[in-house]
Design an enzyme around this catalytic site. Structure first.
Site, PDB file in Angstrom:
ATOM      1  N   GLU A   1      44.174  43.813  46.000  1.00  0.00           N
ATOM      2  CA  GLU A   1      43.053  43.154  45.309  1.00  0.00           C
ATOM      3  C   GLU A   1      41.792  43.066  46.159  1.00  0.00           C
ATOM      4  OE1 GLU A   1      46.189  42.174  45.181  1.00  0.00           O
ATOM      5  OE2 GLU A   1      46.714  41.736  43.107  1.00  0.00           O
TER       6      GLU A   1
ATOM      7  N   GLY B   1      49.419  43.174  40.452  1.00  0.00           N
ATOM      8  CA  GLY B   1      50.263  42.497  39.456  1.00  0.00           C
ATOM      9  C   GLY B   1      51.666  43.083  39.383  1.00  0.00           C
TER      10      GLY B   1
ATOM     11  N   GLU C   1      53.478  41.443  42.093  1.00  0.00           N
ATOM     12  CA  GLU C   1      53.659  40.046  41.680  1.00  0.00           C
ATOM     13  C   GLU C   1      54.750  39.913  40.611  1.00  0.00           C
ATOM     14  OE1 GLU C   1      49.345  39.830  41.024  1.00  0.00           O
ATOM     15  OE2 GLU C   1      49.382  37.942  42.114  1.00  0.00           O
TER      16      GLU C   1
ATOM     17  N   ALA D   1      47.415  44.835  37.566  1.00  0.00           N
ATOM     18  CA  ALA D   1      46.749  44.374  36.350  1.00  0.00           C
ATOM     19  C   ALA D   1      45.869  45.504  35.863  1.00  0.00           C
ATOM     20  CB  ALA D   1      45.905  43.152  36.670  1.00  0.00           C
TER      21      ALA D   1
END
Ligand code: COA
Length: 259
Positions: free
Chosen positions: A134, A111, A114, A66
């Site tokens: 994270e 992300g 993911e 992200a």
């Protein structure tokens, strides 16, 4: 179709979607999510497209996570909305009736990992690296990573990777079942497209049925075996079932129409 943050092309009935922010290692910002959302709709709505390949621009990263610059000072509500938005787009990929395959060409972190995990399966180049870093940022994964990593590699190893932020290479990812094949960087796209060409030649409604029923394994609201019975029946009354069985008996190649 044109997008600000993605390249979108169609080759041999496969949509090639390239996350295109190479100077930021293809980090997922709000615009990428909006573009991805529309790109998945475009795949699902276009009858010329039978499948999709997702990759990252440049030679270094698939997606490095992200976009951390957007984390700023989000409130608890805004942070939850960010997570919800990411999950929503990745659910759309996972539940697409058309196969989505990630061609992981470098870092697939946070992300990025993911996103790759929301695809139906993954192929990696030798330089790919996977991880959920994270906890280094004082966070947990928010786009489905805590769920899909456990589904794909099992609880013990997933717990270790989630809690330690340890990055794994392509060989280990293959050993753990996170990726199906490892290729050289030069042959990644070619190899992935070849697999998709094979899938594209199969009956689309049957392929969609495989996705739907296999996804039900991880959906507590569904009885996967009951769904299999239902979908098995549905495929029996398709034109493609008649064509597939006739072609077998006539010793010729089936020509499917998706009906
Ligand atoms: N969000 C925003 N920008 C990112 C990013 C991310 N997740 N990952 C990389 N970038 C940016 C860097 O800030 C840098 O931008 P700049 O040139 O304007 O400074 C650019 O992409 C190149 O990254 P850089 O860190 O210089 O490359 P590197 O080869 O030294 O390191 C990584 C590569 C992937 C190890 C490192 O970029 C990294 O750790 N990224 C964050 C990974 C992460 O924590 N992801 C989960 C987020 S929840």
């Amino acid at each position: 179709m044109t997008f600000d943050t993605l390249l979108f092309a169609i080759e041999n009935n496969t949509a090639i979607i390239t996350i295109n922010r190479p100077d930021k290692l293809n980090a997922l910002n709000k615009n990428v999510f909006d573009d991805l959302d529309k790109a998945v709709d475009a795949v699902n709505e276009n009858p010329e497209i039978h499948s999709a390949l997702i990759t990252g621009a440049g030679s270094k990263a698939f997606v490095a996570g992200a976009d951390i610059t957007e984390f700023g000072s989000l409130s608890i509500v805004e942070a939850r909305q960010l997570s919800e938005r990411g999950q929503q787009v990745f659910f759309k990929i996972e539940n697409s009736p058309k196969p989505f395959v990630a061609a992981v060409n470098g870092f697939a972190l946070g992300g990025g990992c993911e996103l790759a995990m929301s695809c139906h399966f993954r192929i990696a180049s030798e330089n790919a690296k996977f991880g959920q870093p994270e906890v280094n940022l004082g966070l947990i994964p928010g786009y489905g990573g805590t769920q899909r990593l456990v589904q794909l590699i099992g609880k013990g190893k997933a717990m270790e990777l989630l809690m330690s932020a340890h990055m794994i290479d392509a060989a280990e990812a293959k050993q753990l079942g996170l990726v199906n094949y490892v290729t050289t960087a030069d042959t990644l796209l070619e190899h992935t497209k070849k697999i998709l060409d094979i899938i594209n030649s199969k009956a689309p409604l049957a392929v969609a049925g495989c996705i739907k029923t296999a996804n039900a394994v991880f959906d507590e609201t569904k009885d996967g075996y009951a769904l299999e019975i239902e979908e098995f029946g549905n495929t029996f009354v398709t034109d493609d079932m008649k064509e597939g069985t006739a072609a077998f008996l006539e010793k010729r190649k089936a020509v499917f129409t998706g009906k």
